[in-house]
Scaffold this active site. Sequence first.
Site, PDB file in Angstrom:
ATOM      1  N   LYS A 111       0.860  -1.186   0.000  1.00 39.06           N
ATOM      2  CA  LYS A 111       0.000   0.000   0.000  1.00 39.06           C
ATOM      3  C   LYS A 111       0.888   1.225   0.000  1.00 39.06           C
ATOM      4  O   LYS A 111       2.028   1.178   0.482  1.00 39.06           O
ATOM      5  CB  LYS A 111      -0.899   0.025   1.244  1.00 39.06           C
ATOM      6  CG  LYS A 111      -2.175   0.823   1.048  1.00 39.06           C
ATOM      7  CD  LYS A 111      -3.264  -0.001   0.371  1.00 39.06           C
ATOM      8  CE  LYS A 111      -4.529   0.771   0.168  1.00 39.06           C
ATOM      9  NZ  LYS A 111      -5.640  -0.111  -0.237  1.00 39.06           N
TER      10      LYS A 111
HETATM   11  P1  NAD Z   1     -13.111   7.565  -3.025  1.00 43.06           P
HETATM   12  O1  NAD Z   1     -12.085   8.595  -2.870  1.00 43.06           O
HETATM   13  O2  NAD Z   1     -13.666   7.297  -4.366  1.00 43.06           O
HETATM   14  O3  NAD Z   1     -14.371   7.925  -2.078  1.00 43.06           O
HETATM   15  C1  NAD Z   1     -14.272   8.128  -0.729  1.00 43.06           C
HETATM   16  C2  NAD Z   1     -15.640   8.620  -0.263  1.00 43.06           C
HETATM   17  O4  NAD Z   1     -15.685   8.562   1.149  1.00 43.06           O
HETATM   18  C3  NAD Z   1     -15.954  10.052  -0.671  1.00 43.06           C
HETATM   19  O5  NAD Z   1     -17.311  10.134  -1.069  1.00 43.06           O
HETATM   20  C4  NAD Z   1     -15.744  10.839   0.613  1.00 43.06           C
HETATM   21  O6  NAD Z   1     -16.523  12.006   0.687  1.00 43.06           O
HETATM   22  C5  NAD Z   1     -16.179   9.810   1.619  1.00 43.06           C
HETATM   23  N1  NAD Z   1     -15.607  10.036   2.924  1.00 43.06           N
HETATM   24  C6  NAD Z   1     -14.317  10.299   3.264  1.00 43.06           C
HETATM   25  N2  NAD Z   1     -14.201  10.456   4.574  1.00 43.06           N
HETATM   26  C7  NAD Z   1     -15.436  10.273   5.080  1.00 43.06           C
HETATM   27  C8  NAD Z   1     -15.963  10.298   6.360  1.00 43.06           C
HETATM   28  N3  NAD Z   1     -15.153  10.570   7.384  1.00 43.06           N
HETATM   29  N4  NAD Z   1     -17.296  10.050   6.514  1.00 43.06           N
HETATM   30  C9  NAD Z   1     -18.088   9.796   5.448  1.00 43.06           C
HETATM   31  N5  NAD Z   1     -17.651   9.772   4.207  1.00 43.06           N
HETATM   32  C10 NAD Z   1     -16.345  10.007   4.034  1.00 43.06           C
HETATM   33  O7  NAD Z   1     -12.521   6.269  -2.332  1.00 43.06           O
HETATM   34  P2  NAD Z   1     -12.894   4.745  -2.601  1.00 43.06           P
HETATM   35  O8  NAD Z   1     -11.928   4.224  -3.595  1.00 43.06           O
HETATM   36  O9  NAD Z   1     -14.345   4.599  -2.812  1.00 43.06           O
HETATM   37  O10 NAD Z   1     -12.465   4.118  -1.203  1.00 43.06           O
HETATM   38  C11 NAD Z   1     -13.365   4.057  -0.098  1.00 43.06           C
HETATM   39  C12 NAD Z   1     -12.971   2.908   0.786  1.00 43.06           C
HETATM   40  O11 NAD Z   1     -12.982   1.703   0.004  1.00 43.06           O
HETATM   41  C13 NAD Z   1     -11.567   3.003   1.380  1.00 43.06           C
HETATM   42  O12 NAD Z   1     -11.552   2.416   2.645  1.00 43.06           O
HETATM   43  C14 NAD Z   1     -10.738   2.174   0.414  1.00 43.06           C
HETATM   44  O13 NAD Z   1      -9.543   1.701   1.003  1.00 43.06           O
HETATM   45  C15 NAD Z   1     -11.720   1.073   0.135  1.00 43.06           C
HETATM   46  N6  NAD Z   1     -11.427   0.306  -1.069  1.00 43.06           N
HETATM   47  C16 NAD Z   1     -11.378   0.903  -2.298  1.00 43.06           C
HETATM   48  C17 NAD Z   1     -11.075   0.137  -3.407  1.00 43.06           C
HETATM   49  C18 NAD Z   1     -11.043   0.712  -4.795  1.00 43.06           C
HETATM   50  O14 NAD Z   1     -10.838  -0.064  -5.741  1.00 43.06           O
HETATM   51  N7  NAD Z   1     -11.288   1.994  -4.988  1.00 43.06           N
HETATM   52  C19 NAD Z   1     -10.803  -1.230  -3.267  1.00 43.06           C
HETATM   53  C20 NAD Z   1     -10.884  -1.805  -2.007  1.00 43.06           C
HETATM   54  C21 NAD Z   1     -11.191  -1.027  -0.922  1.00 43.06           C
END
Ligand code: NAD
Length: 421
Positions: A111
């Site tokens: 990561k």
């Molecule tokens: P992203 O940047 O697309 O979206 C993040 C979202 O979370 C945004 O809408 C933001 O406003 C919201 N957010 C941030 N802090 C917040 C809070 N304190 N309370 C409420 N909402 C909040 O990110 P993503 O890629 O969707 O990632 C989100 C989660 O999913 C993370 O934990 C990430 O590690 C996990 N994840 C993502 C992927 C991927 O392929 N993108 C894969 C596995 C896991």
Amino acid sequence: MTSAKQTENLNPFDIAKEQFNTAADLLNLDPSMRAVLITPKRQLIVSIPVKMDNGTISVFEGYRVQHNVARGPAKGGIRYHPQVTLDEVRALASWMTWKCATVGIPYGGGKGGIRVDPHKLSDGELERMTRRYATEIAPIIGTHIDIPAPDVYTNEQTMAWIMDTISMFSGGSQLSVVTGKPIALGGSRGRGEATARGCQFTVREACKHLGINLAGARVAVQGYGNAGSIAAQLLYEDGAKVIAVSDTGGGAVNLGGLDPTDVLRHKGESGSCAGYKGADAISNDDLLKLDCEILVPAALENQITEDSAADIKARIVAEAANGPVTPGADRVLFENGVFDIPDILANAGGVTVSYFEWCQDRSGFFWSDEQVNGYLEKIMVNAFNEVYEKSKSYKVDMRTGAYCLAIERVAEATRVRGIFP
Ligand code: NAD
């Protein structure tokens, strides 16, 4: 976002180690193997000087951690967030090790992250920061070494800049050095929605096991980015009723149901789910406590803690986010009969399609949406059922079941490789 009376240790890497140790105890894992598997293999801290648009130079701190590479190259996203720490990146890297092993794809865990608020940077500043970061971590990444991907506040444009930067130094186009790229640059069909689609497959399986009809089931989603907004749309397509969604700007609730695509349009125009017409406001904390069948935390770590877990009314928690539920909360949810699908299973669809992208880039042969989604479904359903069987046989929650499965696989790879020299 955490409660004021918080008493639990919320350091993400301590949490990751506690989760590992719970399963390692059950497996009676030998202390030497335990020491090897819990320790990150390689950790790099870099400083990233960036020429800002106003002529000054800002210096950001960046990280890349490779937790374990016993089963294949390290794999994991890059996060841009003002609260990124080395311990958070260590935790996220170790969760990638266990995630890849849980779904049986040939990767270890890595990561990366930069401590920055990317929303405060212009496009030019973001590009220069990304290219400098890519250059700083270049010595330890590569197709067979460590393959980054997007995470919070990074996207396919970020990956395109990294791919281009690495390519400039190698004299050729290095497609498979990162995944989550645009389709025009060797990206895979289905990668954008893969995390959410994988989550949808695990929710469907959980509903089958629990006798819940997904059609009409009430869903609440915290975090409306890549993972959360697409999970809401896919579950809506399955007939579920999405009653609440939220992001950093606040939340929107309508017990009669929301149209998740229209909420996304509103977010696109206004910057947040908050203020969506035809819905009432709801805080991120209150959203978690809603009476619903399925709760999807899709934002950041430590959202459901020991102190707040008793308030969760959902029957299924599907962890689209990494680390949203603490170990103390796990115990409360399990006691209360809440079925938690852990992050290392529920959000593994993203890395699984990243694996497909890497395979496609390396072979130069690209797949259709049907092929990508078909293989993804097979892997996710199979992994869900393997984890379910493990959790039943050890009489533990799904997270511990997934860790048992994953630790056995990584320990076996470590054993047959041996310890060098
Ligand atoms: P992203 O940047 O697309 O979206 C993040 C979202 O979370 C945004 O809408 C933001 O406003 C919201 N957010 C941030 N802090 C917040 C809070 N304190 N309370 C409420 N909402 C909040 O990110 P993503 O890629 O969707 O990632 C989100 C989660 O999913 C993370 O934990 C990430 O590690 C996990 N994840 C993502 C992927 C991927 O392929 N993108 C894969 C596995 C896991």
